[in-house]
Design an enzyme around this catalytic site. Sequence first.
Site, PDB file in Angstrom:
ATOM      1  N   MET A 163      -8.853   7.996   0.410  1.00 15.42           N
ATOM      2  CA  MET A 163      -9.945   8.689   0.813  1.00 15.42           C
ATOM      3  C   MET A 163     -10.615   9.779  -0.151  1.00 15.42           C
ATOM      4  SD  MET A 163      -7.425   6.957   3.979  1.00 15.42           S
ATOM      5  CE  MET A 163      -7.217   5.670   3.681  1.00 15.42           C
ATOM      6  N   SER A 208       0.778  -0.633  -0.145  1.00  9.90           N
ATOM      7  CA  SER A 208      -0.173   0.200  -0.106  1.00  9.90           C
ATOM      8  C   SER A 208       0.786   1.189  -0.185  1.00  9.90           C
ATOM      9  CB  SER A 208      -0.849   0.223   1.342  1.00  9.90           C
ATOM     10  OG  SER A 208      -1.151   1.353   1.347  1.00  9.90           O
ATOM     11  N   HIS A 248      -0.866  -0.981  -4.534  1.00 10.00           N
ATOM     12  CA  HIS A 248      -2.327  -0.890  -3.992  1.00 10.00           C
ATOM     13  C   HIS A 248      -1.890   0.583  -3.706  1.00 10.00           C
ATOM     14  CE1 HIS A 248      -5.361  -2.310  -1.442  1.00 10.00           C
ATOM     15  NE2 HIS A 248      -5.055  -1.218  -0.187  1.00 10.00           N
ATOM     16  N   HIS A 251      -8.388   1.072  -4.482  1.00  9.26           N
ATOM     17  CA  HIS A 251      -9.172   0.450  -3.333  1.00  9.26           C
ATOM     18  C   HIS A 251      -9.555   2.055  -2.620  1.00  9.26           C
ATOM     19  CE1 HIS A 251      -9.374  -0.066   1.199  1.00  9.26           C
ATOM     20  NE2 HIS A 251     -10.629  -0.345   0.736  1.00  9.26           N
ATOM     21  N   ASP A 308      -7.094  -6.586   3.500  1.00 13.20           N
ATOM     22  CA  ASP A 308      -6.364  -5.556   3.927  1.00 13.20           C
ATOM     23  C   ASP A 308      -6.395  -4.994   5.641  1.00 13.20           C
ATOM     24  OD1 ASP A 308      -5.297  -2.746   3.225  1.00 13.20           O
ATOM     25  OD2 ASP A 308      -6.619  -2.045   1.888  1.00 13.20           O
ATOM     26  N   MET A 316     -11.624  -6.211   4.679  1.00 11.56           N
ATOM     27  CA  MET A 316     -10.940  -5.329   5.260  1.00 11.56           C
ATOM     28  C   MET A 316     -10.359  -6.075   6.519  1.00 11.56           C
ATOM     29  SD  MET A 316     -10.484  -2.622   4.147  1.00 11.56           S
ATOM     30  CE  MET A 316      -9.205  -1.305   5.377  1.00 11.56           C
TER      31      MET A 316
END
Length: 213
Positions: free
Chosen positions: A35, A6, A31, A64, A173, A135
Site C-alpha cells: 500500500m 496475508s 499474500h 497485491h 480477499d 475485494m
Amino acid sequence: MLVAPSVLSADFGNLERDVRAICDAGCDLVHVDVMDGHFVPNLTIGPVVVSAIAKASTKPLDIHLMVQNNTFFVDLFAPLKPEYITFHIEEEKHPHRLVHYIRSLGIKPGIVLNPHTPAEAVEYLLGDIDMVLVMSVNPGFGGQKFIPSAVEKIRRLKTLRDRINPSCLIEIDGGVGNKNIAELKEAGVDVCVAGSYVFGQSDYKAAIESLKI
Ligand code: DX5
Ligand code: ZN
C-alpha cells in the site's frame, strides 16, 4: 481451496518466524499487501521488507498492489520473482498493456476488483490473466467485515471465467474465515486470502486446514 495468508496480520517484529510458520503450516501462497498511502489510506511495505519475506518463504509470493503508478511498483518487485502480481483495475488506464508487461517479466498477472467494480469490468482481460482478485472489503486494512455483495460478484465472475479462461483463478480477499468459506467455495472461489483469521489463532495449521475445503 488454496489458502494465501496475508502477511499484513503477521507480527512484523518476528516476520521471518511468522512467514516460516505459515509455510510450515501448509499455506499455498504468501499474500503480500503493498500500500502506498495514495491509492489507499494506509502505507505498508516496500521491496526491502518484501525481499526479507521472499527469503523466509518456502511458498510462492502473491503480491497485491494497492498503489498509484502500478508500473513503477511492478518494476520494484519483479526482481523478487513473485508468482503473481495483481493490481487494481480502478487505478490503471491501460490494464491490458500492464498485464502483458507483467507476463513479459515471467510473472503471472492478475487484476483486482474493488467492492464497487463489477465482474464484467474484467471480461475482456480474462483471456490474458491468471487470477482475478475480488475485494470483499475496502482495501487498506486487515480485520474488516466481509461485504456480502462479493458473493454474487464471484458467481458472475465464475460464469465469465468458465466460458473465457477456465484456468484463471478466482481469489477473494477481506473478512474471510471459517464462517464464510463454504459459501465462498460454493460461489466459485479458488484461492482465499486470510489475514486476521489465520494470524489470530495460535494453531496456524488448524486455521489453514479449516479453510481448505
Ligand atoms: C486489505 C488487504 C487484505 C487484508 C486481509 O486491503 O488486501 O489482504 O490483509 O485481511 P483480513 O483477512 O483480516 O480481512
Ligand atoms: Zn490483499
